[in-house]
Scaffold this active site. Structure first.
Site, mmCIF file in Angstrom:
data_model
loop_
_atom_site.group_PDB
_atom_site.id
_atom_site.type_symbol
_atom_site.label_atom_id
_atom_site.label_comp_id
_atom_site.label_asym_id
_atom_site.label_seq_id
_atom_site.Cartn_x
_atom_site.Cartn_y
_atom_site.Cartn_z
ATOM 1 N N CYS A 5 0.722 -1.259 0.162
ATOM 2 C CA CYS A 5 -0.019 0.170 -0.006
ATOM 3 C C CYS A 5 0.792 1.258 0.112
ATOM 4 C CB CYS A 5 -0.980 -0.066 1.381
ATOM 5 S SG CYS A 5 -1.651 -1.517 1.565
ATOM 6 N N ARG A 32 0.019 2.837 -5.918
ATOM 7 C CA ARG A 32 0.673 1.684 -4.762
ATOM 8 C C ARG A 32 -0.640 0.958 -4.251
ATOM 9 N NH1 ARG A 32 5.892 2.072 -3.055
ATOM 10 N NH2 ARG A 32 5.345 0.663 -1.538
ATOM 11 N N TRP A 76 -4.148 -1.712 -0.990
ATOM 12 C CA TRP A 76 -4.169 -2.725 -1.923
ATOM 13 C C TRP A 76 -4.299 -3.958 -1.180
ATOM 14 C CZ3 TRP A 76 -1.977 -6.916 -3.914
ATOM 15 C CH2 TRP A 76 -2.212 -7.489 -5.211
ATOM 16 N N ASN A 100 2.007 -1.626 5.779
ATOM 17 C CA ASN A 100 2.197 -2.180 4.524
ATOM 18 C C ASN A 100 3.193 -3.185 4.295
ATOM 19 O OD1 ASN A 100 2.950 -2.403 1.549
ATOM 20 N ND2 ASN A 100 4.647 -0.829 1.687
ATOM 21 N N GLY A 101 2.644 -4.415 3.990
ATOM 22 C CA GLY A 101 3.404 -5.652 3.556
ATOM 23 C C GLY A 101 2.583 -6.830 4.323
ATOM 24 N N GLU A 467 5.103 -8.931 -24.136
ATOM 25 C CA GLU A 467 4.997 -7.556 -23.185
ATOM 26 C C GLU A 467 3.792 -6.762 -23.672
ATOM 27 O OE1 GLU A 467 5.318 -5.928 -20.850
ATOM 28 O OE2 GLU A 467 5.097 -3.682 -21.323
ATOM 29 N N LYS A 471 0.645 -5.458 -21.876
ATOM 30 C CA LYS A 471 0.020 -3.848 -21.722
ATOM 31 C C LYS A 471 -1.548 -3.649 -21.905
ATOM 32 C CE LYS A 471 2.113 -2.099 -19.908
ATOM 33 N NZ LYS A 471 3.360 -2.694 -19.330
ATOM 34 N N GLU A 474 -3.750 -5.263 -19.476
ATOM 35 C CA GLU A 474 -3.763 -4.706 -17.852
ATOM 36 C C GLU A 474 -4.572 -3.459 -17.816
ATOM 37 O OE1 GLU A 474 -0.082 -3.693 -15.847
ATOM 38 O OE2 GLU A 474 0.843 -3.188 -17.705
ATOM 39 N N HIS A 490 1.716 -23.986 -34.134
ATOM 40 C CA HIS A 490 1.830 -25.397 -33.443
ATOM 41 C C HIS A 490 0.637 -25.666 -32.532
ATOM 42 C CE1 HIS A 490 5.633 -26.545 -35.330
ATOM 43 N NE2 HIS A 490 6.133 -24.910 -35.190
ATOM 44 N N LYS A 580 1.180 -0.771 -8.490
ATOM 45 C CA LYS A 580 2.398 -0.709 -9.102
ATOM 46 C C LYS A 580 3.490 -1.456 -8.497
ATOM 47 C CE LYS A 580 5.024 2.163 -11.867
ATOM 48 N NZ LYS A 580 4.874 1.383 -12.990
HETATM 49 C C1 F6R Z 1 3.176 -4.050 -15.944
HETATM 50 C C2 F6R Z 1 3.888 -3.897 -14.791
HETATM 51 C C3 F6R Z 1 4.616 -5.020 -13.777
HETATM 52 C C4 F6R Z 1 5.740 -4.779 -13.392
HETATM 53 C C5 F6R Z 1 6.249 -5.632 -12.314
HETATM 54 C C6 F6R Z 1 7.397 -5.665 -11.960
HETATM 55 O O1 F6R Z 1 2.976 -2.877 -16.702
HETATM 56 O O2 F6R Z 1 4.377 -2.790 -14.491
HETATM 57 O O3 F6R Z 1 4.150 -6.180 -14.540
HETATM 58 O O4 F6R Z 1 6.886 -4.736 -14.535
HETATM 59 O O5 F6R Z 1 5.315 -5.771 -11.361
HETATM 60 O O6 F6R Z 1 7.553 -4.646 -11.092
HETATM 61 P P1 F6R Z 1 9.052 -3.925 -10.937
HETATM 62 O O7 F6R Z 1 9.761 -3.277 -12.278
HETATM 63 O O8 F6R Z 1 8.780 -2.739 -10.094
HETATM 64 O O9 F6R Z 1 9.842 -4.778 -10.308
#
Ligand code: F6R
Length: 585
Positions: A5, A32, A76, A100-101, A467, A471, A474, A490, A580
């Protein structure tokens, strides 16, 4: 249950607007967590007043009483419902606390410290209960907090008020807490943007440390020994404006646009800095790149970069899968962590395991004060500036640019790598413009109603296909899947029916031949490439960037994802279920 959080607390004796100040700061930490929020506001006497609710902090309308001390939290939830009762702060006896944790042994602690009627399902309330228990035994605040947190299993950052004690207390193990300070005010936050409007002077709380702040004073203690700890003031370089949206509708599109500059910043490293990383790689005889999510897809291109540029085979492993390969890690292994936040629990934990076996740690992170950066033998910042949107964009391309430069540096051709990447940065600068974005927005309109979408690519463009899927999934919630172009026939080709959109990354002969197979089954092909091929139904041009093609090619897909999200009414900065900084396992 456990949460990861945003935490923000202010002690500003001479101010009366700490409530409003905390609200603004907490909104900057919303990336967060944004399930629910809460504030504990301390008046001139009596216990702190708690206001908390479910929903996004950006939409909360709160009238704060006059106060100079506030603790706040944006949640979160990992387990346990998103309810007002589960929102922080939690109050037990004399203690008002945010967390947080994850407190893994919360159930055992509840049993060990009976005598309290729990009002939430969280693992947090019990922490307040245990601290209150030790206070009840006559311990002072520092001793009580030390005794209590010593019994927590798992990662945490806790921040609390104690009735009758001036100021705010905080302790950390594994979840970030940063202290910001000016002459009369002190802040405690999960991330720097919370207080950047007020100060850029920071102290980093390390694991197993705690802090007590009152007004402009901060006292630090080692949690294990209780000894006082001295901290060095650090002036951070980030500017407050960098963490603001400015004229952009969302952080995501602001950060996509910033890639005009961030690629150059990513490779802004001296030979000496790069050589330290190269020496670490050369002195080891095995290399594991570990990362999660988008950072993992960015790390995957390193396998192609090192193969092509420095003829070295490196291993790329999703951090959550690394435990199966830890048996091969020893004091001759290089562990390379790729992470925007530098706090991702899965990555951090595998690094810690490897470090105890003597492995050397190299990390590429955006947050320079992060746990990963600080535990590393060598750290290379990716210099992308604060990334606030949940979906990683500019950090991912910065990671790839730096990984490519590293591959060139390892092969003794640093300048060649720099030149290539400077050209790429220039090309990307030209590529991102309003007309380009409009063209992609039009394509988004033509596919926005689709339920399924596929992306294909070869070589380093294969990880970019994966990737691209992340994008799109999400932020737009469209089911998207990426494949190595040659893999489609395949099995997955069975999913191609009339009109299904397929994004084709690249224009090499083999990819075009794979795309042709799809077209024959009715696929609607969207080419993302330097050359237009006749089989594409739509085409998005990317400049020819040679080895760095993957870096430029993901950018139009980021723009497409953004527009799909907006068209579908999703807030791209805060998509559902995500946060994030994933600091829980
Ligand atoms: C998706 C995204 C996540 C992060 C992942 C790792 O757009 O941002 O998949 O890439 O949670 O986070 P970091 O880079 O902070 O270790």
């Amino acid at each position: 249950m456990g949460v990861m959080c945003g935490v923000f607390a202010v002690s500003a004796e001479s101010r009366t607007d700490a409530g409003e100040l905390t609200l603004q700061g907490l909104r900057r930490l919303e990336y967060r967590g944004y399930d629910s929020w809460g504030f504990a506001v301390r008046g001139s006497d009596g216990p702190a007043t708690i206001t908390k609710d479910v929903g996004k902090i950006s939409e909360a309308d709160i009238a704060f009483p006059s106060s100079g001390e506030v603790i706040s939290h944006s949640r979160w939830a990992t387990h346990g419902g998103v309810t007002q009762a589960n929102a922080h702060p939690h109050r037990v006896g004399r203690v008002t606390l945010v967390h947080n944790g994850i407190c893994e042994n919360y159930a055992a602690l509840k049993q060990a410290f009976p005598g309290h009627e729990y009002v939430s399902e969280t693992d947090t309330e019990v922490i307040a209960r245990v601290i209150d228990h030790y206070l009840g035994q006559g311990m002072g605040p520092v001793a009580a907090i030390r005794q209590a947190v010593e019994q927590i299993e798992g990662r945490y950052a806790v921040v609390c008020f104690i009735d009758g004690q001036a100021g705010i207390y905080a302790a950390r193990r594994g979840s970030p807490l940063i202290i910001g300070r000016n002459e009369t005010e002190t802040y405690i936050a999960s991330d720097i943007p919370a207080f950047l409007t007020e100060t850029n002077v920071v102290n980093y709380l390390d694991d197993d440390e705690m802090v007590h702040i009152v007004g402009g004073k901060a006292e630090y203690f080692n949690l294990t020994t209780g000894a006082s700890v001295q901290k060095r003031d650090i002036a951070v370089q980030w500017q407050y404006e960098q963490a603001e949206k400015g004229d952009f509708a969302h952080f995501m599109i602001k950060e996509i646009t910033e890639q005009k500059d961030t690629l150059k910043a990513a490779i802004d490293h001296t030979d000496t800095e790069l050589n330290r990383a190269v020496n670490l790689l050369r002195e080891c005889n095995g290399a594991y790149f570990i990362a999660c999510g988008t950072a993992h897809k960015a790390a995957m291109v390193a396998e192609y970069f090192f193969a092509e540029v420095s003829r070295r085979k490196v291993n790329i492993v999703a951090a959550s899968e690394m435990k199966y390969f830890q048996q091969f890690v020893n004091d001759r292994t290089a562990m390379i962590a790729v992470s925007q936040s530098g706090e991702t629990a899965d990555t951090l934990e595998e690094l810690q395991k490897a470090q105890t076996k003597g492995a050397k740690i190299l990390s590429l992170t955006n947050v320079v004060s992060s746990s990963m950066a600080r535990m590393s033998d060598v750290h290379l910042p990716i210099n992308a500036g604060p990334e606030q949107a949940v979906a990683s964009t500019k950090a991912a391309t910065a990671q790839m640019a730096l990984l490519l430069l590293l591959a060139y540096a390892e092969s003794g051709r640093t300048n060649e790598g720099r030149e290539l990447l400077h050209t790429v940065a220039g090309n990307v600068n030209d590529m991102i413009n309003p007309r380009y974005e409009e063209h992609i927005a039009e394509i988004a309109k033509s596919i926005v109603e689709r339920e399924n979408l596929f992306i294909i690519g070869r070589g380093a463009l294969a990880p970019m296909a994966y990737e691209a899927a992340i994008k799109i999934q999400e932020v737009s919630y469209i089911h998207a899947q990426g494949f190595a172009a040659g893999e489609l026939k395949h099995g997955p080709i069975a999913l191609i029916t009339d009109g299904v959109p397929v994004i084709v990354l690249g224009d090499d002969l083999e990819t075009i031949s794979n795309a042709t197979e799809l077209k024959a089954r009715g696929a609607h092909l969207i080419g993302v490439s330097a050359q237009r091929d006749d089989i594409f139904d739509e085409w998005i041009r990317v400049p020819d960037c040679g080895t760095a093609q993957c870096i430029a090619s993901i950018i139009p897909v980021q723009i497409l994802s953004y527009h799909l999200a907006v068209l579908r009414g999703v807030d791209p900065d805060k998509p559902r279920n995500l946060a994030k900084s994933v600091t829980v396992k």
